[in-house]
Motif scaffolding. Structure first.
Motif, PDB file in Angstrom:
ATOM      1  N   ARG A 149       0.837  -1.216   0.000  1.00 30.39           N
ATOM      2  CA  ARG A 149       0.000   0.000   0.000  1.00 30.39           C
ATOM      3  C   ARG A 149       0.859   1.249   0.000  1.00 30.39           C
ATOM      4  O   ARG A 149       0.531   2.238  -0.664  1.00 30.39           O
ATOM      5  N   ARG A 150       1.956   1.216   0.744  1.00 35.42           N
ATOM      6  CA  ARG A 150       2.861   2.368   0.761  1.00 35.42           C
ATOM      7  C   ARG A 150       3.483   2.575  -0.614  1.00 35.42           C
ATOM      8  O   ARG A 150       3.624   3.710  -1.071  1.00 35.42           O
ATOM      9  N   LEU A 151       3.852   1.482  -1.265  1.00 36.33           N
ATOM     10  CA  LEU A 151       4.409   1.580  -2.611  1.00 36.33           C
ATOM     11  C   LEU A 151       3.379   2.165  -3.576  1.00 36.33           C
ATOM     12  O   LEU A 151       3.686   3.062  -4.378  1.00 36.33           O
ATOM     13  N   LYS A 152       2.148   1.686  -3.516  1.00 34.79           N
ATOM     14  CA  LYS A 152       1.083   2.222  -4.375  1.00 34.79           C
ATOM     15  C   LYS A 152       0.827   3.699  -4.078  1.00 34.79           C
ATOM     16  O   LYS A 152       0.584   4.495  -4.990  1.00 34.79           O
ATOM     17  N   THR A 153       0.896   4.071  -2.802  1.00 33.81           N
ATOM     18  CA  THR A 153       0.712   5.474  -2.421  1.00 33.81           C
ATOM     19  C   THR A 153       1.823   6.333  -3.001  1.00 33.81           C
ATOM     20  O   THR A 153       1.571   7.425  -3.518  1.00 33.81           O
ATOM     21  N   TRP A 154       3.058   5.829  -2.918  1.00 29.20           N
ATOM     22  CA  TRP A 154       4.191   6.556  -3.490  1.00 29.20           C
ATOM     23  C   TRP A 154       3.988   6.766  -4.988  1.00 29.20           C
ATOM     24  O   TRP A 154       4.173   7.864  -5.509  1.00 29.20           O
ATOM     25  N   ILE A 155       3.581   5.727  -5.687  1.00 31.23           N
ATOM     26  CA  ILE A 155       3.375   5.817  -7.133  1.00 31.23           C
ATOM     27  C   ILE A 155       2.260   6.813  -7.455  1.00 31.23           C
ATOM     28  O   ILE A 155       2.370   7.619  -8.381  1.00 31.23           O
ATOM     29  N   ARG A 156       1.192   6.784  -6.671  1.00 33.94           N
ATOM     30  CA  ARG A 156       0.096   7.736  -6.882  1.00 33.94           C
ATOM     31  C   ARG A 156       0.571   9.176  -6.609  1.00 33.94           C
ATOM     32  O   ARG A 156       0.267  10.096  -7.367  1.00 33.94           O
ATOM     33  N   LEU A 157       1.323   9.367  -5.523  1.00 32.02           N
ATOM     34  CA  LEU A 157       1.836  10.694  -5.174  1.00 32.02           C
ATOM     35  C   LEU A 157       2.754  11.211  -6.277  1.00 32.02           C
ATOM     36  O   LEU A 157       2.661  12.377  -6.693  1.00 32.02           O
ATOM     37  N   LEU A 158       3.613  10.352  -6.777  1.00 29.81           N
ATOM     38  CA  LEU A 158       4.507  10.727  -7.859  1.00 29.81           C
ATOM     39  C   LEU A 158       3.726  11.090  -9.116  1.00 29.81           C
ATOM     40  O   LEU A 158       4.017  12.095  -9.777  1.00 29.81           O
ATOM     41  N   GLY A 159       2.696  10.301  -9.429  1.00 31.29           N
ATOM     42  CA  GLY A 159       1.871  10.588 -10.603  1.00 31.29           C
ATOM     43  C   GLY A 159       1.139  11.912 -10.496  1.00 31.29           C
ATOM     44  O   GLY A 159       1.098  12.693 -11.454  1.00 31.29           O
ATOM     45  N   VAL A 160       0.573  12.179  -9.327  1.00 34.27           N
ATOM     46  CA  VAL A 160      -0.138  13.446  -9.112  1.00 34.27           C
ATOM     47  C   VAL A 160       0.836  14.618  -9.220  1.00 34.27           C
ATOM     48  O   VAL A 160       0.536  15.642  -9.848  1.00 34.27           O
ATOM     49  N   THR A 161       2.019  14.460  -8.632  1.00 35.30           N
ATOM     50  CA  THR A 161       3.022  15.526  -8.669  1.00 35.30           C
ATOM     51  C   THR A 161       3.461  15.801 -10.102  1.00 35.30           C
ATOM     52  O   THR A 161       3.530  16.958 -10.534  1.00 35.30           O
ATOM     53  N   ARG A 162       3.732  14.745 -10.846  1.00 31.84           N
ATOM     54  CA  ARG A 162       4.167  14.920 -12.238  1.00 31.84           C
ATOM     55  C   ARG A 162       3.079  15.550 -13.092  1.00 31.84           C
ATOM     56  O   ARG A 162       3.359  16.409 -13.938  1.00 31.84           O
ATOM     57  N   ALA A 163       1.848  15.133 -12.892  1.00 25.75           N
ATOM     58  CA  ALA A 163       0.742  15.707 -13.663  1.00 25.75           C
ATOM     59  C   ALA A 163       0.561  17.190 -13.334  1.00 25.75           C
ATOM     60  O   ALA A 163       0.352  18.011 -14.233  1.00 25.75           O
ATOM     61  N   ALA A 164       0.644  17.530 -12.044  1.00 30.63           N
ATOM     62  CA  ALA A 164       0.487  18.934 -11.637  1.00 30.63           C
ATOM     63  C   ALA A 164       1.623  19.776 -12.207  1.00 30.63           C
ATOM     64  O   ALA A 164       1.394  20.861 -12.757  1.00 30.63           O
ATOM     65  N   GLU A 165       2.846  19.270 -12.117  1.00 31.88           N
ATOM     66  CA  GLU A 165       3.984  20.018 -12.643  1.00 31.88           C
ATOM     67  C   GLU A 165       3.874  20.182 -14.154  1.00 31.88           C
ATOM     68  O   GLU A 165       4.125  21.264 -14.694  1.00 31.88           O
ATOM     69  N   SER A 166       3.466  19.142 -14.835  1.00 29.40           N
ATOM     70  CA  SER A 166       3.291  19.212 -16.282  1.00 29.40           C
ATOM     71  C   SER A 166       2.224  20.246 -16.636  1.00 29.40           C
ATOM     72  O   SER A 166       2.395  21.039 -17.576  1.00 29.40           O
ATOM     73  N   GLY A 167       1.128  20.238 -15.882  1.00 32.22           N
ATOM     74  CA  GLY A 167       0.072  21.224 -16.118  1.00 32.22           C
ATOM     75  C   GLY A 167       0.555  22.645 -15.906  1.00 32.22           C
ATOM     76  O   GLY A 167       0.220  23.550 -16.685  1.00 32.22           O
ATOM     77  N   LEU A 168       1.351  22.854 -14.865  1.00 29.99           N
ATOM     78  CA  LEU A 168       1.878  24.196 -14.604  1.00 29.99           C
ATOM     79  C   LEU A 168       2.889  24.617 -15.675  1.00 29.99           C
ATOM     80  O   LEU A 168       2.909  25.777 -16.093  1.00 29.99           O
ATOM     81  N   ARG A 169       3.717  23.672 -16.118  1.00 29.71           N
ATOM     82  CA  ARG A 169       4.664  23.991 -17.192  1.00 29.71           C
ATOM     83  C   ARG A 169       3.917  24.440 -18.451  1.00 29.71           C
ATOM     84  O   ARG A 169       4.265  25.429 -19.085  1.00 29.71           O
ATOM     85  N   GLU A 170       2.883  23.679 -18.800  1.00 30.74           N
ATOM     86  CA  GLU A 170       2.090  24.010 -19.989  1.00 30.74           C
ATOM     87  C   GLU A 170       1.383  25.357 -19.818  1.00 30.74           C
ATOM     88  O   GLU A 170       1.362  26.180 -20.725  1.00 30.74           O
ATOM     89  N   PHE A 171       0.801  25.589 -18.650  1.00 29.52           N
ATOM     90  CA  PHE A 171       0.122  26.851 -18.348  1.00 29.52           C
ATOM     91  C   PHE A 171       1.085  28.028 -18.520  1.00 29.52           C
ATOM     92  O   PHE A 171       0.753  29.019 -19.182  1.00 29.52           O
ATOM     93  N   LEU A 172       2.282  27.929 -17.922  1.00 25.25           N
ATOM     94  CA  LEU A 172       3.245  29.028 -18.007  1.00 25.25           C
ATOM     95  C   LEU A 172       3.716  29.232 -19.445  1.00 25.25           C
ATOM     96  O   LEU A 172       3.870  30.371 -19.892  1.00 25.25           O
ATOM     97  N   ARG A 173       3.921  28.135 -20.168  1.00 27.07           N
ATOM     98  CA  ARG A 173       4.385  28.231 -21.555  1.00 27.07           C
ATOM     99  C   ARG A 173       3.323  28.848 -22.459  1.00 27.07           C
ATOM    100  O   ARG A 173       3.598  29.796 -23.204  1.00 27.07           O
TER     101      ARG A 173
END
Length: 151
Positions: A12-36
């Motif tokens: 469960r901790r591993l799955k949580t880490w993967i979900r947290l990483l996915g959410v972080t990457r998606a948010a960062e990607s969205g912000l990069r696109e927004f700023l660009r």
């Protein structure tokens, strides 16, 4: 032979880490696109401007690199472009010729304040489905993780 009892929460901790990483990457990607797309800029430029905004009197290039958790070369490349655009200025130290201070120009300050308002609006939209209680719970959990406390 390993006779340790497996931790029942490990998967469960591993799955949580993967979900947290996915959410972080998606948010960062969205912000990069927004700023660009909306502002013709990049996340690294925004990050440098934000760091300098917090250090209104300026900071050394070495300290800026440390604040941003990037190499001196990466920070220098971004600062070079921001300086060319008139958003930051470099000032050599009077005490040590090897030390250079970097600070926002008045135009850099103005542009960052506009960007920061838009950035906050975009992040707010990303988190709009979280209640006040959700945000408080998430903040507490992340604080515990940051301190290395056991969950």
């Amino acid at each position: 032979m390993n006779t340790a009892v497996p931790d029942p929460l490990s998967k469960r901790r591993l799955k949580t880490w993967i979900r947290l990483l996915g959410v972080t990457r998606a948010a960062e990607s969205g912000l990069r696109e927004f700023l660009r797309v909306k502002h013709g800029t990049t996340l690294p430029r925004f990050d440098v401007l934000a760091a300098l905004y917090r250090r209104r009197d300026g900071t050394t290039m070495s300290e800026l690199s440390r604040l941003l958790l990037v190499s001196n070369g990466n920070a220098t490349a971004v600062v070079d472009r921001l300086e060319r655009d008139g958003l930051v200025r470099r000032v050599p130290s009077e005490q040590d010729r090897r030390t250079v201070f970097v600070a926002l120009t008045p135009e850099g300050l103005r542009q960052f304040e506009t960007l920061a308002t838009e950035h906050e609006r975009e992040v707010n939209a990303m988190f709009e489905n979280l209640s006040d209680a959700d945000l408080e719970t998430l903040a507490q959990v992340l604080k515990r993780l940051g301190k290395g406390d056991k969950a």
